[in-house]
Design an enzyme around this catalytic site. Structure first.
Site, PDB file in Angstrom:
ATOM      1  N   GLY A  13       8.699  10.305   4.959  1.00  0.00           N
ATOM      2  CA  GLY A  13       9.854   9.443   5.231  1.00  0.00           C
ATOM      3  C   GLY A  13      10.565   9.153   3.906  1.00  0.00           C
ATOM      4  O   GLY A  13      10.612  10.006   3.017  1.00  0.00           O
ATOM      5  N   ARG A  47       7.111  15.626  13.091  1.00  0.00           N
ATOM      6  CA  ARG A  47       7.893  16.749  13.629  1.00  0.00           C
ATOM      7  C   ARG A  47       8.213  17.729  12.506  1.00  0.00           C
ATOM      8  O   ARG A  47       8.877  17.368  11.526  1.00  0.00           O
ATOM      9  CB  ARG A  47       9.199  16.228  14.241  1.00  0.00           C
ATOM     10  CG  ARG A  47       9.027  15.816  15.703  1.00  0.00           C
ATOM     11  CD  ARG A  47      10.355  15.640  16.424  1.00  0.00           C
ATOM     12  NE  ARG A  47      11.236  14.698  15.746  1.00  0.00           N
ATOM     13  CZ  ARG A  47      12.462  15.018  15.339  1.00  0.00           C
ATOM     14  NH1 ARG A  47      12.950  16.215  15.537  1.00  0.00           N
ATOM     15  NH2 ARG A  47      13.214  14.111  14.735  1.00  0.00           N
ATOM     16  N   LYS A 107      -0.409  -1.125   2.522  1.00  0.00           N
ATOM     17  CA  LYS A 107      -0.872  -2.512   2.302  1.00  0.00           C
ATOM     18  C   LYS A 107      -1.546  -3.103   3.530  1.00  0.00           C
ATOM     19  O   LYS A 107      -2.514  -3.842   3.422  1.00  0.00           O
ATOM     20  CB  LYS A 107       0.280  -3.409   1.859  1.00  0.00           C
ATOM     21  CG  LYS A 107       1.376  -3.451   2.883  1.00  0.00           C
ATOM     22  CD  LYS A 107       2.630  -4.098   2.358  1.00  0.00           C
ATOM     23  CE  LYS A 107       3.778  -3.727   3.255  1.00  0.00           C
ATOM     24  NZ  LYS A 107       4.502  -2.554   2.880  1.00  0.00           N
ATOM     25  N   LYS A 207       0.011  -8.419   1.092  1.00  0.00           N
ATOM     26  CA  LYS A 207       0.053  -8.239  -0.369  1.00  0.00           C
ATOM     27  C   LYS A 207      -0.749  -9.339  -1.063  1.00  0.00           C
ATOM     28  O   LYS A 207      -1.431  -9.089  -2.066  1.00  0.00           O
ATOM     29  CB  LYS A 207       1.506  -8.229  -0.839  1.00  0.00           C
ATOM     30  CG  LYS A 207       2.272  -7.004  -0.336  1.00  0.00           C
ATOM     31  CD  LYS A 207       3.776  -7.173  -0.497  1.00  0.00           C
ATOM     32  CE  LYS A 207       4.533  -5.935  -0.031  1.00  0.00           C
ATOM     33  NZ  LYS A 207       5.979  -6.150   0.060  1.00  0.00           N
ATOM     34  N   GLY A 309      11.894   0.374  -1.613  1.00  0.00           N
ATOM     35  CA  GLY A 309      12.831   1.487  -1.813  1.00  0.00           C
ATOM     36  C   GLY A 309      12.076   2.768  -2.115  1.00  0.00           C
ATOM     37  O   GLY A 309      10.961   2.742  -2.644  1.00  0.00           O
TER      38      GLY A 309
HETATM   39  N1  HSE Z   1       9.659  -4.896   3.507  1.00  0.00           N
HETATM   40  C1  HSE Z   1       9.155  -5.123   2.192  1.00  0.00           C
HETATM   41  C2  HSE Z   1      10.074  -6.041   1.449  1.00  0.00           C
HETATM   42  C3  HSE Z   1       8.993  -3.877   1.381  1.00  0.00           C
HETATM   43  O1  HSE Z   1      11.090  -6.487   1.974  1.00  0.00           O
HETATM   44  O2  HSE Z   1       9.785  -6.332   0.302  1.00  0.00           O
HETATM   45  C4  HSE Z   1       7.758  -3.152   1.696  1.00  0.00           C
HETATM   46  O3  HSE Z   1       6.627  -3.923   1.461  1.00  0.00           O
END
Ligand code: HSE
Length: 441
Positions: A13, A47, A107, A207, A309
């Site tokens: 991805g 896929r 995580k 986290k 990102g």
């Molecule tokens: N969705 C998370 C954030 C990033 O907004 O920091 C991935 O852990």
């Protein structure tokens, strides 16, 4: 040059694609740093035929059989960027038990069942690295698990979710409510179509568990983390924080506690809190992450950067790939999980914090005494009291008033019981805002 180190990539991805790109663009440097070329042995995807634009990779490398790929003899390292508990857990356990090093950004899995992965790594004599699982590009786990191993960490306070930091920063900057700020975050691509994991604090709690485990040499799971999201933070809360010289952040806090008998424990929590504008975390805006570490000898340390990102996360993944590839060539693996301290995790009620409470009260003699009495009966010490006209209206009507009370540090259960009792007083019209205060204001 030595024969190549071969990588199986599970998932292609946003992050996986950037891992492929960086591997391609930096192949010469990576080979020089490792002492052998890095090669992609295969990429497991859902896929095979999907259009992947100009991804610099041989289409023949794609497969829909992750387990088959992991089991291949020519695979040395497994990189997992799929996420979720199953089937990722099964794949990684298979790889580790077979002695293949694993680099993962997962995580949720580490926070729910890191023990199984660590045990499999020990069994297979393999490396398990997961820098990308917390705070994306920020080098944070390696410092906790290596650089600070000569020190004693007492507290880790972090902004580890970019989506909620963007929303709270927008609320602070514009006075918008939560719903409006979430809409902006969704339009700009910071929030997912289903933002639950971010705004309800699940992502940050996972986290927090990983950070606490490393900081305190103790197995902490997501279930041990007290979690509150930001959906109930109002524009009035933000304004109230501003009036106090503070801002509101979704914090993850992992703290070492020592009771009067000298017994140590840890508390791990995620919730919105007011922090003074002078605190280093207060200036962390937009979707940035930052983690503030307090250690006995090192003192205060701050780690800051992009927490999400494709490219930032891929940077952390590749850093781990280089480390485990070097270890393989040297015929070694990193020290296994350090959980020797095995500290008890305290329930939230025992966590020590402070509250900022705003309440609308009847403005008549004896009201302040009644309110103060509630705090006294719960053994909560008041630090400051401010009184003004209720609802921000003109002063001196003599009917209702707004009281803003900030407490000293007390157990969370005592503070929560105080708020419940205040709500039950006849002279309290409403408790308009309750926020924890962190960071020494
Ligand atoms: N969705 C998370 C954030 C990033 O907004 O920091 C991935 O852990």
């Amino acid at each position: 040059m030595t024969s190549p180190v071969r990588v199986a990539l599970l998932g292609c991805g946003t992050v996986g694609s950037d891992v492929v790109r960086l591997l391609h663009e930096q192949s010469a440097d990576l080979a020089a740093r490792i002492g052998a070329p890095l090669e992609i042995a295969g990429i497991a995807v859902r896929r095979v035929g999907r259009d992947r634009g100009d991804l610099p990779v041989d289409p023949a490398l794609f497969t829909t059989d992750p387990l088959g790929l992991i089991k291949r003899d020519d695979v040395d390292i497994v990189v997992e960027v799929v996420g979720g508990i199953e089937p990722a857990r099964g794949w990684l356990v298979e790889a580790l038990r077979a002695g293949k090093s694993v680099v993962t950004a997962n995580k949720a899995l580490l926070a729910e069942d890191g023990a199984t992965l660590h045990d499999a790594a020990a069994e297979g004599g393999a490396d398990l690295y997961y820098e990308a699982s917390v705070a994306g590009a920020i080098p944070l786990l390696r410092p906790l698990r290596e650089s600070l191993h000569g020190d004693r960490i007492n507290r880790v306070t972090g902004i580890v979710n970019g989506t909620t930091n963007f929303i709270l920063s927008a609320m602070d900057a514009t006075g918008a409510g939560f719903a409006e700020a979430l809409e902006e975050a969704t339009e700009l691509g910071y929030a997912e179509a289903d933002p639950t994991a971010d705004v309800e604090g699940f992502d940050a709690a996972a986290k927090a568990a990983i950070l606490a485990s490393l900081a305190f040499h103790t197995r902490v799971t997501a279930a041990d983390v007290h979690r509150e999201g930001i959906t109930e933070v109002t524009a009035a809360d933000v304004a109230s924080a501003k009036a106090m010289g503070c801002t509101i952040k979704l914090l993850c806090i992992a703290a070492r506690n020592t009771d009067p008998a000298g017994r140590e424990s840890v508390s791990v929590r995620v919730h919105p809190a007011m922090i003074p504008l002078t605190h280093p975390l207060a200036s962390v805006g937009d979707a940035f992450n930052a983690v503030f570490v307090e250690a006995e000898a090192a003192g205060q340390l701050m780690f800051y950067g992009r927490g999400a990102g494709g490219a930032p996360t891929a940077s952390a993944v590749l850093g781990d790939v280089v480390a485990v590839a070097r270890n393989r060539l040297a015929g070694v693996h990193a020290a296994s999980e350090s959980a020797y301290a095995d500290l008890a995790v305290r329930p939230m009620g025992e966590a020590l914090t402070r509250y900022h409470i705003s309440l609308d009260v009847a403005d008549r003699p004896g009201v302040l005494e009644a309110v103060a009495g509630v705090f006294a009966r719960h053994e909560v010490s008041i630090a400051t009291v401010r009184q003004g006209p209720a609802g921000g209206g003109p002063a001196g009507r003599g009917e209702d008033a707004e009281l803003v009370i900030v407490t000293h540090v007390a157990p969370d259960a005592a503070l929560a019981a105080t708020v419940r009792a205040l709500r039950g007083l006849e002279i309290v019209r409403s408790v308009t805002s309750v926020l924890r205060v962190e960071g020494g204001a």
